[in-house]
Design a protein around this motif. Sequence first.
Motif, PDB file in Angstrom:
ATOM      1  N   LYS A  73       2.299  -6.046   3.256  1.00 18.01           N
ATOM      2  CA  LYS A  73       1.671  -7.234   3.834  1.00 18.01           C
ATOM      3  C   LYS A  73       1.904  -8.430   2.922  1.00 18.01           C
ATOM      4  O   LYS A  73       2.014  -8.280   1.704  1.00 18.01           O
ATOM      5  CB  LYS A  73       0.156  -7.031   3.984  1.00 18.01           C
ATOM      6  CG  LYS A  73      -0.276  -6.016   5.022  1.00 18.01           C
ATOM      7  CD  LYS A  73      -1.804  -5.966   5.088  1.00 18.01           C
ATOM      8  CE  LYS A  73      -2.283  -4.975   6.138  1.00 18.01           C
ATOM      9  NZ  LYS A  73      -3.771  -4.918   6.192  1.00 18.01           N
ATOM     10  N   GLU A  97       3.247   2.922   2.526  1.00 20.48           N
ATOM     11  CA  GLU A  97       2.467   2.975   3.763  1.00 20.48           C
ATOM     12  C   GLU A  97       2.637   1.692   4.560  1.00 20.48           C
ATOM     13  O   GLU A  97       2.884   1.722   5.755  1.00 20.48           O
ATOM     14  CB  GLU A  97       0.990   3.205   3.447  1.00 20.48           C
ATOM     15  CG  GLU A  97       0.126   3.509   4.661  1.00 20.48           C
ATOM     16  CD  GLU A  97       0.441   4.860   5.275  1.00 20.48           C
ATOM     17  OE1 GLU A  97       0.486   4.939   6.523  1.00 20.48           O
ATOM     18  OE2 GLU A  97       0.655   5.835   4.535  1.00 20.48           O
ATOM     19  N   TYR A  98       2.465   0.548   3.891  1.00 25.07           N
ATOM     20  CA  TYR A  98       2.734  -0.725   4.568  1.00 25.07           C
ATOM     21  C   TYR A  98       2.982  -1.823   3.546  1.00 25.07           C
ATOM     22  O   TYR A  98       2.671  -1.684   2.356  1.00 25.07           O
ATOM     23  CB  TYR A  98       1.607  -1.118   5.529  1.00 25.07           C
ATOM     24  CG  TYR A  98       0.246  -1.384   4.916  1.00 25.07           C
ATOM     25  CD1 TYR A  98       0.010  -2.492   4.099  1.00 25.07           C
ATOM     26  CD2 TYR A  98      -0.831  -0.548   5.187  1.00 25.07           C
ATOM     27  CE1 TYR A  98      -1.235  -2.744   3.563  1.00 25.07           C
ATOM     28  CE2 TYR A  98      -2.088  -0.788   4.650  1.00 25.07           C
ATOM     29  CZ  TYR A  98      -2.280  -1.892   3.838  1.00 25.07           C
ATOM     30  OH  TYR A  98      -3.518  -2.144   3.297  1.00 25.07           O
ATOM     31  N   ARG A 134       0.865  -1.183   0.000  1.00 22.05           N
ATOM     32  CA  ARG A 134       0.000   0.000   0.000  1.00 22.05           C
ATOM     33  C   ARG A 134       0.902   1.234   0.000  1.00 22.05           C
ATOM     34  O   ARG A 134       1.736   1.397   0.881  1.00 22.05           O
ATOM     35  CB  ARG A 134      -0.894  -0.005   1.235  1.00 22.05           C
ATOM     36  CG  ARG A 134      -1.785   1.227   1.412  1.00 22.05           C
ATOM     37  CD  ARG A 134      -2.922   1.274   0.423  1.00 22.05           C
ATOM     38  NE  ARG A 134      -3.782   0.108   0.496  1.00 22.05           N
ATOM     39  CZ  ARG A 134      -4.821  -0.030   1.338  1.00 22.05           C
ATOM     40  NH1 ARG A 134      -5.111   0.941   2.192  1.00 22.05           N
ATOM     41  NH2 ARG A 134      -5.560  -1.122   1.316  1.00 22.05           N
ATOM     42  N   ILE A 142       1.699  -8.138   8.484  1.00 19.02           N
ATOM     43  CA  ILE A 142       2.373  -6.876   8.176  1.00 19.02           C
ATOM     44  C   ILE A 142       3.879  -7.019   8.386  1.00 19.02           C
ATOM     45  O   ILE A 142       4.338  -7.377   9.466  1.00 19.02           O
ATOM     46  CB  ILE A 142       1.821  -5.733   9.050  1.00 19.02           C
ATOM     47  CG1 ILE A 142       0.333  -5.505   8.741  1.00 19.02           C
ATOM     48  CG2 ILE A 142       2.613  -4.443   8.817  1.00 19.02           C
ATOM     49  CD1 ILE A 142      -0.315  -4.450   9.615  1.00 19.02           C
ATOM     50  N   TYR A 143       4.641  -6.716   7.347  1.00 17.51           N
ATOM     51  CA  TYR A 143       6.096  -6.780   7.413  1.00 17.51           C
ATOM     52  C   TYR A 143       6.717  -5.393   7.588  1.00 17.51           C
ATOM     53  O   TYR A 143       7.856  -5.276   8.007  1.00 17.51           O
ATOM     54  CB  TYR A 143       6.652  -7.427   6.141  1.00 17.51           C
ATOM     55  CG  TYR A 143       6.520  -8.929   6.125  1.00 17.51           C
ATOM     56  CD1 TYR A 143       7.632  -9.744   6.263  1.00 17.51           C
ATOM     57  CD2 TYR A 143       5.272  -9.539   5.984  1.00 17.51           C
ATOM     58  CE1 TYR A 143       7.520 -11.126   6.247  1.00 17.51           C
ATOM     59  CE2 TYR A 143       5.143 -10.918   5.969  1.00 17.51           C
ATOM     60  CZ  TYR A 143       6.268 -11.704   6.106  1.00 17.51           C
ATOM     61  OH  TYR A 143       6.157 -13.067   6.103  1.00 17.51           O
ATOM     62  N   TYR A 144       5.977  -4.375   7.225  1.00 19.89           N
ATOM     63  CA  TYR A 144       6.456  -2.997   7.393  1.00 19.89           C
ATOM     64  C   TYR A 144       5.246  -2.085   7.479  1.00 19.89           C
ATOM     65  O   TYR A 144       4.267  -2.269   6.752  1.00 19.89           O
ATOM     66  CB  TYR A 144       7.339  -2.558   6.219  1.00 19.89           C
ATOM     67  CG  TYR A 144       7.563  -1.057   6.164  1.00 19.89           C
ATOM     68  CD1 TYR A 144       8.516  -0.446   6.974  1.00 19.89           C
ATOM     69  CD2 TYR A 144       6.800  -0.248   5.324  1.00 19.89           C
ATOM     70  CE1 TYR A 144       8.711   0.927   6.938  1.00 19.89           C
ATOM     71  CE2 TYR A 144       6.989   1.130   5.282  1.00 19.89           C
ATOM     72  CZ  TYR A 144       7.943   1.711   6.092  1.00 19.89           C
ATOM     73  OH  TYR A 144       8.120   3.076   6.061  1.00 19.89           O
ATOM     74  N   SER A 145       5.315  -1.113   8.375  1.00 19.91           N
ATOM     75  CA  SER A 145       4.260  -0.114   8.492  1.00 19.91           C
ATOM     76  C   SER A 145       4.906   1.258   8.651  1.00 19.91           C
ATOM     77  O   SER A 145       5.851   1.424   9.425  1.00 19.91           O
ATOM     78  CB  SER A 145       3.360  -0.415   9.696  1.00 19.91           C
ATOM     79  OG  SER A 145       2.311   0.529   9.778  1.00 19.91           O
ATOM     80  N   TYR A 146       4.388   2.224   7.914  1.00 16.18           N
ATOM     81  CA  TYR A 146       4.999   3.553   7.876  1.00 16.18           C
ATOM     82  C   TYR A 146       4.918   4.280   9.217  1.00 16.18           C
ATOM     83  O   TYR A 146       3.917   4.206   9.927  1.00 16.18           O
ATOM     84  CB  TYR A 146       4.302   4.413   6.822  1.00 16.18           C
ATOM     85  CG  TYR A 146       4.727   5.867   6.867  1.00 16.18           C
ATOM     86  CD1 TYR A 146       5.871   6.278   6.212  1.00 16.18           C
ATOM     87  CD2 TYR A 146       4.010   6.796   7.604  1.00 16.18           C
ATOM     88  CE1 TYR A 146       6.287   7.592   6.272  1.00 16.18           C
ATOM     89  CE2 TYR A 146       4.415   8.117   7.669  1.00 16.18           C
ATOM     90  CZ  TYR A 146       5.556   8.511   7.002  1.00 16.18           C
ATOM     91  OH  TYR A 146       5.974   9.809   7.078  1.00 16.18           O
ATOM     92  N   LYS A 147       5.973   4.975   9.534  1.00 18.32           N
ATOM     93  CA  LYS A 147       5.952   5.974  10.598  1.00 18.32           C
ATOM     94  C   LYS A 147       6.942   7.063  10.191  1.00 18.32           C
ATOM     95  O   LYS A 147       7.947   6.785   9.522  1.00 18.32           O
ATOM     96  CB  LYS A 147       6.340   5.380  11.952  1.00 18.32           C
ATOM     97  CG  LYS A 147       7.727   4.778  12.019  1.00 18.32           C
ATOM     98  CD  LYS A 147       7.972   4.153  13.384  1.00 18.32           C
ATOM     99  CE  LYS A 147       9.342   3.471  13.427  1.00 18.32           C
ATOM    100  NZ  LYS A 147       9.586   2.803  14.709  1.00 18.32           N
TER     101      LYS A 147
END
Length: 674
Positions: free
Chosen positions: A453, A450-451, A279, A459-464
Motif C-alpha cells: 500500500k 501479502e500486500y 505487509r 493497494i498496489y498489490y494484494s496476494y493471491k
Amino acid sequence: MKKFLLILFLLFFTLSFIFPMMLYKWYTSRIEPPQNKVPASLVVEYSDGTPLYTPKTVWIDFEDIPNLVKDSIVASEDKRFYQHSGVDLIGIARSFFVILTTDSIQGGSTITQQLARTLYLTTERTWKRKIKEALIALWLEQNYSKNEILELYINFVYLGNGVYGFPAAAKYYFNKTLEQLKPVEVAMLTATLRSPEHANPLEELNADFTKTVLRKMMNEGVITNAEYENALETLSSEHARNVNIAGNMFDQDLFWMVVVELKELGFELGDLRNGFRVRTTIDKNMQTLLNKNIDKTKMAGLIIEHTTGRIRAAYGLGITSGRRQVGSVIKPMYYYLAFMGGWNKNDILEDKPITIGTWSPQNFDKEFWQEVTLENALIYSRNVPSVNLFMALGQSKVKNFLKNTLMVDGYYPNDATLALGTLETSLVDVAKGFEPIFNGGIVIRPRIIEYVKDRNGVIYYSYKPEILNVVKPPKDFEARTPVEASVLTMQLMEKVVTMGTGKSANIPGRKIYGKTGTAEKNAWFVGGDGKYLFLLVKDGKDLTGGRDVAPVWREIAKNTEIGYIPISLPVSKKMPSTEKKQVEEETVLQPLSPVDEESISIPDESISQTTEKADTEEDIFNRVRSKSITSDELLNVLKTMDSDKQREVLSRINEIDPDLASQVYTKLLGGGEF
C-alpha cells in the motif's frame, strides 16, 4: 548633485528592499509544502501489522512530544527561536565575522533554517545555499506557526545512520520512546545534530558534544544543577555508552527476500521508500522461534503454508537461492511418482549390493536386508532399495517429473546419484517439491508479500495463490490420481516420524508427516501437517537428519500449532488397480478426514443458466479461452466435481489462463471445498 543623490537613494532602496522582495517572491513561489518533502521510509510489517523492522521515519504530534525534548533542542540549537522571524541576524553577523577572519564557513543557522536545509537543500557549505536557506526559512515562518515548525523539525531532522527525526532516533539508538528518554539520552540525540554521521550516539565524538548540550540545557533552565551532574556521571560510565540498538535489529536476509520479491512484482525500491507499507506473510511468533533456536551460520529454516504458498517464517542462508544437496528428503518426491504409477506399499524391493557404472550405493548402516517392502524402504530410508525403485521408474522420467511437474529448480546431476539427493537446491524449491504431496497435487509459488500500500492506503498489490502447476500423472504413470498417491505417500511419511528415521521429531498427541535427509555437508528434516510445511537444514559434516536436525525441529514445532491440523485429502473408497500391480487390501484408502462423498456429487443450485449450458469440459475450456466465464461460474462448476476431477479441470484452466485458475483456487480454499 540632488539628482545624483536621488538616483543613489533609489538604487539603494531597490537593492535593499525591492530586489530582495522580488527574489523572495520568485523563489518561494516554487516551494512545495514541507509535508510533500518528508524523507519517509519503506515500512515492512509482519502478518499481524507489527513492524518487521523499525522504520527510520516516525511521526509524533507536537502535543505528544515531551517538553524535555523541545526545550533541549531550542536551548542548544536556537535559544532565540521564539523571537526571530526565521533568520537570526545576530547569528548571521557572527557567521560573517568568522568567515572574514578564518576563511571558513561558520554555522549560525536557526532551527527554521536547518529545517529548510533538511527538507529542500543539500548540505553544501556555500553562500548560494545560505541565501536559499534564508529565503525558505522566511517562507516557512510566514506560512507556519513556531510550534508547527518545531514539530516538523523534531520529526524530520537527520540524525545519522539513515534515521530522520527524534522519535525514530530514540527507537533506533536506545530502543525507547521519546517519553522514556533520560536527560542524558535527550542530550546525546541533540548533540548528534552537530555531525549526524560522525557524532551520533554510536560514535565516540558524541560524548564531547553531549557535554556542551547538557551545559546549555542547565544554563537555560531545562535541567537542574543536580540533573546536570547526574547526567555527566551517567555519560562517563560504561553503561551509558552501551547504546541499546538490539530492539532495532532485523534479519537483513529476510528483508532482502522482501526486496527481491518486490522487484519480481515490478516495484522499484526507490519509489517504495516514499512512505509505502509492505505487509508480509511472516508470522511474528513463528519467526521469533526460528530466530531464537537457529544459529544462522549453521542452520536455516522455512515454514510455509503448502495450500497457499504463504511463507510464515524464514531464517538463515540459502532460503531462496542457496544450493545444498537435499539427501534423502528427495525420496518422497519419487515415491509419490511411483504410487501414481501403480506401485504399492507392500511391493518388494531388493536390498542387495549393486553397481551402476562406477557407483556402488550403500545403506547408511552399511548393511543389506536382502529384501524390503517399498513402505519400509522409505520409513527407514534404505538407500539401495530406493535406488532400485528410482531405476525402475526411469532416471530421465524422475528427473523430468521433479523439474517440470514439481517445479523444483536447482543443479541436477546427470547420473543415478540423484536417487539419493545429490540435487543441489534451495529450501524454497524443496518446499515446492513437497507441496503437492501434502495438498494433493498443486504446486504453489512461495510468496512472502501479502500486500503493498502507499501512504494513502491505496493497494498496489494484494496476494493471491499463484499456481505453478497442477500435477498430472505422466504417461505410463496413470494408475492412481495425484490425490491417491498423496495419501499413500503421507501414510508412509507419518510412519517415518512414529517409527522410522524421524522418531526424534515426534510430538506426542500430534500427527506429523516427515522425512529425514543426510548429505555429505548437511542434514535435513522436513515435516508438516494439514496446513504447514516446516523445513530445517543444518550444515556440517558427519551429521544425520534424525540425530542432529529432527530434535531441533521438534523443539521449535512443539511451540506452534504444527501437528494439530489434520490432512484432508478425499479419495474414492475403491482404489484403482492394474494388472501389473494389484492394490493390497490394507492400502485401500479412506479419506484422512471424513468427507460426505454424496454431497460433492450434487450440483449446486446456484449455478447460473449460462453455466449449465456448458455441459462438457471442452465447452468450459472454450469459454475460458474466450474469457466468457467468470471465476464464480467456474467455482460452481467445480463444486459439482470430486477432488480428483477438480484438480484435472483446474490443471487445464491453469494452462489456458493462470490468473483465472488462481482466482478459482483461492475461492475453493476459502470455501473449504478443495
